[in-house]
Design an enzyme around this catalytic site. Structure first.
Site, PDB file in Angstrom:
ATOM      1  N   LYS A  81       0.595  -1.089  -0.163  1.00  0.00           N
ATOM      2  CA  LYS A  81       0.005   0.137  -0.318  1.00  0.00           C
ATOM      3  C   LYS A  81       0.738   1.281   0.078  1.00  0.00           C
ATOM      4  O   LYS A  81       1.804   1.687   0.630  1.00  0.00           O
ATOM      5  CB  LYS A  81      -1.363  -0.531   1.134  1.00  0.00           C
ATOM      6  CG  LYS A  81      -1.902   0.705   1.355  1.00  0.00           C
ATOM      7  CD  LYS A  81      -2.934   0.762   2.689  1.00  0.00           C
ATOM      8  CE  LYS A  81      -3.737   2.453   2.964  1.00  0.00           C
ATOM      9  NZ  LYS A  81      -4.548   2.083   4.309  1.00  0.00           N
ATOM     10  N   SER A 156      -9.696   1.863   3.500  1.00  0.00           N
ATOM     11  CA  SER A 156      -8.581   2.592   2.696  1.00  0.00           C
ATOM     12  C   SER A 156      -7.426   1.000   1.437  1.00  0.00           C
ATOM     13  O   SER A 156      -7.141   2.029   0.653  1.00  0.00           O
ATOM     14  CB  SER A 156      -8.246   3.520   3.330  1.00  0.00           C
ATOM     15  OG  SER A 156      -6.835   2.638   3.664  1.00  0.00           O
ATOM     16  N   SER A 180      -9.806  -0.902   7.585  1.00  0.00           N
ATOM     17  CA  SER A 180      -8.819  -0.462   5.900  1.00  0.00           C
ATOM     18  C   SER A 180      -8.145  -2.094   5.224  1.00  0.00           C
ATOM     19  O   SER A 180      -8.181  -1.419   3.715  1.00  0.00           O
ATOM     20  CB  SER A 180      -7.592   0.656   6.108  1.00  0.00           C
ATOM     21  OG  SER A 180      -8.740   1.381   6.211  1.00  0.00           O
TER      22      SER A 180
END
Lengths: 487, 502
Positions: A81, A156, A180
């Site tokens: 990420k 997210s 997330s």
């Protein structure tokens, strides 16, 4: 028909690498090819460097040829990420603020992955500074759910979940502050683990909410999650919130720990707002555990209704302070129109941050303000303690708690425009972060429309071995992740 | 009617006089940089005078993902400071974020301690100037409110169109020492900082060089009519860059406030900037500009428990407090105040003194003290050498004092020997031997010199015999001259008296 290489499990691929049936260069090339084939539709990655990945794959193959492989992850392409620092690679956090920032240092998890021989592959898209539940808040692109390109992958860490689901990586890392990792895992039919707060170093993770953030893996199976977790867990002297605890062999524990377990079903998690198809899938999972000899008990987490408000006070308060460093002075976007220091701050931040980030900074600033601190922040901290106590009390009776990961399956891109409705996405996941507990989302079926459904299992602090073993019992008896997206 | 008016006039006059009589109330906030090897939250080194932005890393520059980790040495130093200053040490320490935007602060928040300082209460013993240099002044104890830990910020340099920032200083461990509003004068403030500096240097916590910013002081000053309980409106004075400027700035501010009140004005709560060169101050900001710092506990740093064993270990490392040592020197060695006030403020010097006395013996303590205060300091100064680098050692001085006591050499010769030993590190006995400085006068020779001296000084002889004892000195001179300074003065005195009595 056999499963395409980049959709196979990490453990299976590791075996092929070990036996010599496959080289890391072949594997990495397959990942590069698959990415080239689907990325224009999925938009999971913000950047990737094929030449760099192949060079590392080559090095891995040479280690193996020399009889010195670094372990099961050696030569496996993993995407991170874009909130996790990798030396000499971009680190944007999905924000215009850091569009041109290249990290001069490695996060601790990055160092650990490098030491394990991992081929670092690609920077996964995410909501700006990890704030969001759909990845629509990324300043750069909107990631699509591989199971329905018109829908969101969750957020997210949506890019990490979608990249894995689309076969663009063998595993990925995300971060989880309020759900997330688990929510996008549920939306994208993959396993997503949020470890106990303090198990994995946060050093090098661009902070959203320091007391809630935790890095964790996305994998195809629970077994794969155990392998990745073992590589990245452990105390770090650079993070004083990381916990000194021995790291067991999580993968071996899957075989050793057979149950039967006592599983708690919190009634507060099955009320209004739960999609019937999701509810039905979770009921089936509960039934599976019952058949497997587990004791199923209803438990109560009475402060559940305060979780969301508590979360949005604490997380935004910390965020308002954590994001103050992005100020236009040093390495961030600086407004070309800035004429003085006030301009540098106001204009750079106005231009560099998106709406959701601004919303949370303003909210967080407000709850910390003189005159409001006691009523909001201090009270939220007290409620947080009560929420943690709810869980610990439940654990006097049960080994783990089973819930849906999300109230609904993936929603359509652009569909949820009201911030409050978006916040409701986290209703089953935020409590875990507030209590600092480990939680895992495991694929648990599909809706009639073909949208993935996730089951959440919540464990006890630092008892990831038990949590993974419980999850593995279900996961190894089902093959939901074998149902690949049609891309 | 007239009388009534007269009374009223007197009463008014009296009350005016009373109002004119103001007293100052001063509180100090002193920032002290802690001399640790590395910065407070990371392993990067700290220091003064390095090339700009070389003492940096991801933590100092607040890069995305960087996290602070507490430097235990910095924590030890503040606990030690607290122990030296009689503070209560908290059992649990926590840190808070003070949020404000400024380019010298890389995170745009400062890690500090808001509601739970490590050191609570405490006091600073001060000495006010005595009536003369050789008279000890009044001692007072100024109560402290707290000492807390925080991090320093970077340094800005402003140019016509740009400003540059150097982050070398950012993250240097700091302590903020806050006194109660219990300081009554500029002199007391001066004495407070003097004690603080001596104490910090003694404990090895900081060099407290104000020019290098290692100690910085802000003063909160108010005045009130004598006898009034309630405090007046306070003014904060900043940029007091030396201990003398603190004294000058406070004096100036007290005068300014008195003048404002006498002119019928009111004191505005504000922050003023004192310019030590011009001796004037100007307003920086008023209360309305006050920040809301939005303090909250820093979630990146876990609270730390300071157990009794930890406190005991640090207490054992604390040196004797300077004023305690001074009192001990006066009592145990019978040293005069003036000598102790030279020896004690310098820990090394006082250690050197005690090391010498340990060899020379306690009865020689005064002599040793005098040698250090006069000859050693003078020669060190002249040679621009530090005590640590000096070639002369306590053993040398102890030997020298012993040679004088034994009558082997005179005090005058001893000065020469001292200078030799100081310059070369040669032992005093060796110097005496090599240069033939031993008093080898035989008694016949001495007696002859004395007779000659008496014979050649009729006037002095008569004055002495007439009862003026001091006249004997005029006869000693020629004897010493004849012996080329080597004659034992005591013996010369005795011989002269014996011969004069004949």
């Amino acid at each position: 028909m056999s499963t395409p290489l980049t959709f196979q499990t990490l453990s299976g691929i590791a075996d092929q690498l070990a036996s010599g049936a496959l080289t890391s260069v072949q594997l990495t090339q397959a990942v590069i090819d698959q990415t080239a084939a689907v990325e224009s539709r999925v938009n999971a990655l913000l950047s990737h460097d094929a030449a760099d990945a192949l060079a590392h794959a080559q090095a891995s193959d040479e280690r193996r040829a020399a009889g010195k492989p670094l372990g099961p992850l050696d030569g496996i392409p993993i995407a991170l990420k874009d909130v996790i620092a990798v030396r000499d690679q971009p680190l944007t956090a999905g924000s215009k603020m850091l569009e041109k920032f290249v990290s001069p240092y490695d996060a601790t998890v990055t160092i650990k992955l490098k030491e394990a021989g991992v081929v670092l592959w690609g920077r996964a898209n995410c909501d700006e500074f990890a704030m969001g539940s759909s990845t629509e808040n990324s300043a750069f692109k909107t990631t699509a759910n591989p199971y329905d390109l018109a829908r969101v992958p969750g957020g997210s860490s949506g890019g990490s979940a979608a990249a894995l689901a689309a076969g663009e990586a063998i595993a990925t890392l995300g971060s989880d502050t309020g759900g997330s990792i688990r929510q996008p895992a549920a939306f994208c039919n993959v396993v997503g683990l949020k470890p106990t707060y303090g198990l994995i170093s946060r050093y090098g993770l661009a902070a959203y909410a320091s007391s809630l953030d935790q890095i964790g893996p996305f994998t195809r199976t629970v077994e794969d999650a155990a392998i990745v977790l073992g590589a990245i867990a452990g105390h770090d002297h650079r993070d004083s919130t990381s916990f000194k605890t021995p790291i067991p062999d999580y993968r071996a524990a899957l075989q050793e720990k057979k149950g039967p377990w006592k599983l708690g079903i919190p009634k507060e998690y099955f009320g209004e707002g739960l999609d019937p198809e999701v509810g039905a899938a979770i009921e089936k999972a509960i039934e599976f555990y019952r058949q497997a000899g587990c004791e199923i008990k209803e438990v109560s987490l009475p402060h559940t209704e305060y979780c969301l408000s508590t979360y949005y006070i604490i997380a935004t308060a910390e965020a308002s302070s954590n994001l103050a460093r992005y100020d236009g002075v040093r390495y961030t976007h600086r407004s070309p129109d800035a004429k003085n220091i006030e301009d540098v701050y106001f204009k750079s931040r106005s231009e560099g941050f998106g709406d959701e980030v601004k919303r949370r900074i303003i909210l967080g600033t407000y709850v910390l303000s003189s005159g409001y601190y006691d009523a909001y922040y201090l009270r939220a901290q007290k409620v947080r303690t009560l929420i943690r106590q709810d869980f610990l009390k439940a654990y006097e009776e049960v080994d783990a708690i089973l819930t849906p990961t999300t109230p609904t399956p993936a929603f359509k891109i652009g569909e949820t425009t009201d911030p409050l409705s978006m916040y409701l996405q986290d209703i089953y996941t935020v409590g875990v972060n507030l209590a600092g507990l480990p939680g895992i989302s495991v694929p648990a079926g599909f809706t009639d429309e073909g949208l993935p459904i996730g089951m959440q299992l919540i464990g006890q602090p630092y008892q990831e071995s038990d949590l993974l073993a419980i999850a593995h019992t279900y996961d190894s008896a089902h093959d939901w992740s074998g149902r690949l997206p049609e891309l | 009617m007239f009388q009534y008016a007269g009374y009223s006039l007197l009463a008014t006059h009296y009350s005016l006089l009373k109002i004119m009589n103001y007293e100052a109330v001063i509180g100090l906030e002193v920032h002290v940089q802690v001399k640790t090897a590395s910065k407070i939250f990371t392993r990067v080194g700290q220091g003064y005078g390095h090339e700009e932005n070389t003492l940096t890393d991801p933590v100092v520059l607040a890069l995305p993902g960087a996290l602070p980790v507490m430097n235990k040495a910095a924590l030890d130093a503040i606990i030690k400071s607290g122990l030296m200053l009689h503070c209560e040490i908290a059992d649990v320490c926590k840190w808070d974020r003070k949020n404000y935007f400024y380019p010298d602060s890389p995170k745009n928040y400062q890690i500090t301690q808001f509601d739970q300082p490590i050191c609570i209460g405490g006091e600073v013993e001060i000495e006010l100037p005595g009536e003369a240099r050789n008279v000890m002044g009044e001692h007072k104890k100024i109560p402290l409110t707290r000492i807390h830990q925080e991090e320093d910020v970077g340094k800005l340099t402003h140019f016509a169109h740009d400003s540059l920032v150097d982050y070398n200083r950012a993250g240097t461990p700091l302590m903020e020492i806050v006194s109660d509003p219990a300081i009554a004068s500029a002199e007391e403030a001066y004495a407070f900082l003097t004690t603080l500096r001596t104490t910090m240097v003694y404990a090895g916590i900081s060099d407290c060089d104000m020019e290098k910013g290692q100690m910085r002081c802000d003063a909160n000053i108010s005045i009130r009519p004598v006898g009034q309980e309630e405090l007046g409106v306070k003014v904060e004075l900043k940029n007091l860059n030396s201990i003398s400027y603190v004294r000058d700035g406070i004096s100036h501010e007290i005068k300014r406030q008195k003048a404002v009140l006498k002119a019928g004005g009111t004191i505005v709560q504000e922050t003023r900037d004192f310019d030590g060169i011009t001796g004037t101050s100007q307003s920086l900001r008023t209360k309305e500009d006050a920040h809301d710092y939005r303090y909250f506990p820093d979630p990146d740093l876990m609270p730390v428990r300071v157990d009794q064993a930890w406190k005991d270990r640090l207490a054992a490392e604390c040196p004797e407090r300077p004023f305690d040592k001074q009192r001990r020197f006066m009592a145990a060695y019978d040293l005069p105040y003036t000598i102790t006030s030279v020896l004690v403020p310098d820990r090394e010097l006082s250690d050197w003194f005690e090391a010498t006395v340990a060899i020379a013996g306690k009865p020689q303590a005064q002599a040793v003290g005098n040698w250090i205060a006069n000859d050693l300091l003078r020669d060190l100064g002249a040679a621009n050498v530090s005590l640590a680098d000096a070639k002369i050692t306590p053993a040398h001085l102890a030997e020298l004092v012993g040679l004088i006591e034994a009558g082997t050499i005179t005090k005058q010769i001893a000065r020469e020997v001292f200078t030799e030993s100081f310059g070369s590190g040669e032992t005093p006995s060796a110097v005496v031997e090599r240069k033939g400085l031993k008093d080898d006068t035989n008694s016949d020779e001495l007696e002859q010199w004395c007779r000659d001296a008496i014979a050649g000084n009729d006037k002095a002889r008569e004055q002495f015999l007439g009862g003026k004892d001091g006249a004997i000195n005029a006869m000693k001179g020629p004897v010493m001259k004849a012996s080329r300074g080597k004659a034992n003065p005591k013996l010369v005195d005795e011989t002269l008296r014996r011969l004069l009595a004949e």
